[in-house]
Design a protein around this motif. Structure first.
Motif, PDB file in Angstrom:
ATOM      1  N   GLY A  87      -4.547  53.001 -12.968  1.00  0.00           N
ATOM      2  CA  GLY A  87      -3.091  52.965 -12.904  1.00  0.00           C
ATOM      3  C   GLY A  87      -2.582  52.887 -11.477  1.00  0.00           C
ATOM      4  N   GLU A  88      -1.300  53.225 -11.332  1.00  0.00           N
ATOM      5  CA  GLU A  88      -0.642  53.100 -10.025  1.00  0.00           C
ATOM      6  C   GLU A  88      -1.178  54.113  -9.015  1.00  0.00           C
ATOM      7  N   VAL A  89      -1.282  53.649  -7.765  1.00  0.00           N
ATOM      8  CA  VAL A  89      -1.667  54.509  -6.646  1.00  0.00           C
ATOM      9  C   VAL A  89      -0.641  54.338  -5.533  1.00  0.00           C
ATOM     10  N   PHE A  90      -0.424  55.423  -4.792  1.00  0.00           N
ATOM     11  CA  PHE A  90       0.536  55.399  -3.698  1.00  0.00           C
ATOM     12  C   PHE A  90      -0.041  56.157  -2.511  1.00  0.00           C
ATOM     13  N   TRP A  91       0.097  55.582  -1.321  1.00  0.00           N
ATOM     14  CA  TRP A  91      -0.258  56.250  -0.077  1.00  0.00           C
ATOM     15  C   TRP A  91       1.019  56.345   0.747  1.00  0.00           C
ATOM     16  N   TYR A  92       1.162  57.461   1.467  1.00  0.00           N
ATOM     17  CA  TYR A  92       2.384  57.715   2.224  1.00  0.00           C
ATOM     18  C   TYR A  92       2.072  58.002   3.686  1.00  0.00           C
ATOM     19  N   TYR A  93       3.034  57.660   4.541  1.00  0.00           N
ATOM     20  CA  TYR A  93       2.978  58.068   5.941  1.00  0.00           C
ATOM     21  C   TYR A  93       3.340  59.551   6.020  1.00  0.00           C
ATOM     22  N   GLN A  94       3.041  60.183   7.153  1.00  0.00           N
ATOM     23  CA  GLN A  94       3.377  61.602   7.313  1.00  0.00           C
ATOM     24  C   GLN A  94       4.880  61.851   7.271  1.00  0.00           C
ATOM     25  N   ASN A  95       5.689  60.819   7.567  1.00  0.00           N
ATOM     26  CA  ASN A  95       7.144  60.986   7.505  1.00  0.00           C
ATOM     27  C   ASN A  95       7.678  60.886   6.070  1.00  0.00           C
ATOM     28  N   GLY A  96       6.774  60.690   5.088  1.00  0.00           N
ATOM     29  CA  GLY A  96       7.165  60.643   3.683  1.00  0.00           C
ATOM     30  C   GLY A  96       7.437  59.256   3.140  1.00  0.00           C
ATOM     31  N   ARG A  97       7.498  58.267   4.021  1.00  0.00           N
ATOM     32  CA  ARG A  97       7.748  56.897   3.552  1.00  0.00           C
ATOM     33  C   ARG A  97       6.487  56.285   2.949  1.00  0.00           C
ATOM     34  N   GLU A  99       3.508  53.908   2.289  1.00  0.00           N
ATOM     35  CA  GLU A  99       2.665  53.059   3.127  1.00  0.00           C
ATOM     36  C   GLU A  99       2.039  51.927   2.313  1.00  0.00           C
ATOM     37  N   ILE A 100       1.471  52.260   1.149  1.00  0.00           N
ATOM     38  CA  ILE A 100       0.824  51.259   0.293  1.00  0.00           C
ATOM     39  C   ILE A 100       1.067  51.636  -1.163  1.00  0.00           C
ATOM     40  N   SER A 101       1.359  50.644  -1.976  1.00  0.00           N
ATOM     41  CA  SER A 101       1.412  50.851  -3.427  1.00  0.00           C
ATOM     42  C   SER A 101       0.534  49.793  -4.069  1.00  0.00           C
ATOM     43  N   GLY A 102      -0.123  50.187  -5.142  1.00  0.00           N
ATOM     44  CA  GLY A 102      -1.008  49.240  -5.814  1.00  0.00           C
ATOM     45  C   GLY A 102      -1.402  49.754  -7.178  1.00  0.00           C
ATOM     46  N   ASN A 103      -2.427  49.156  -7.737  1.00  0.00           N
ATOM     47  CA  ASN A 103      -2.857  49.481  -9.080  1.00  0.00           C
ATOM     48  C   ASN A 103      -4.380  49.410  -9.171  1.00  0.00           C
ATOM     49  N   TYR A 104      -4.939  50.304  -9.965  1.00  0.00           N
ATOM     50  CA  TYR A 104      -6.378  50.312 -10.226  1.00  0.00           C
ATOM     51  C   TYR A 104      -6.625  50.209 -11.720  1.00  0.00           C
ATOM     52  N   LYS A 105      -7.742  49.577 -12.060  1.00  0.00           N
ATOM     53  CA  LYS A 105      -8.171  49.514 -13.453  1.00  0.00           C
ATOM     54  C   LYS A 105      -9.678  49.744 -13.459  1.00  0.00           C
TER      55      LYS A 105
END
Length: 160
Positions: A87-97, A99-105
């Motif tokens: 499913g969906e994955v999200f990575w964030y910068y330390q400021n909370g914004r 950084e990367i969004s994507g998907n895994y199966k």
């Protein structure tokens, strides 16, 4: 009413049997890919806390997993099914914004990914199929204008 009390007791008992452990006290085996509590030969089952939070069942990650920076802000959010990202994955910068969004199966990248700079502007857009780059790979200037375009097929660059 009697059945309700029995069901409630079973639920409370199952939560009471679940072990809680700090993520620093877990080891990931290179041999079988399962998680073990330090000094224990049985795959871990229970709740993980600390800078990494989630659930492990029989040594495999299950459900939502959250990872935090040392300052407490969210670093990543992902879902696992039977030990594999799903499913969906999200990575964030330390400021909370974001950084990367994507998907895994089934543990592999699948579909569209978008990378952002620290100010929230899109830097890259790219696609995966079965864990390999597949389709358009786009790189953008800070202005949002297209800087570079590539085309991939099964992980191989076809047009640059």
């Amino acid at each position: 009413m009697k059945y309700l009390l029995i069901i409630l007791s079973l639920i409370l008992f199952s939560f009471g049997c679940s072990k809680i452990i700090n993520s620093d006290d877990l080891l990931l085996s290179k041999t079988d890919g399962l998680f073990y509590e330090k000094n224990n030969k049985k795959p871990f089952t229970g709740e993980v806390t600390g800078r990494v939070k989630g659930q492990i069942i029989k040594g495999k990650r299950e459900g939502e997993w959250l990872q935090y920076y040392a300052n407490g802000s969210l670093e990543s959010k992902s879902i696992y099914k039977d030990g594999k990202e799903e499913g969906e994955v999200f990575w964030y910068y330390q400021n909370g914004r974001l950084e990367i969004s994507g998907n895994y199966k089934d543990g592999k990248e699948e579909g569209g990914f978008i990378s952002y700079d620290v100010n929230g502007r899109i830097v890259y857009k790219y696609n995966y199929k079965l864990g390999k780059l597949d389709g358009e790979w786009l790189h953008y200037y800070e202005t949002g204008e297209l800087k570079e375009k590539r085309l991939y097929k099964s992980g191989k660059l076809t047009i640059n």
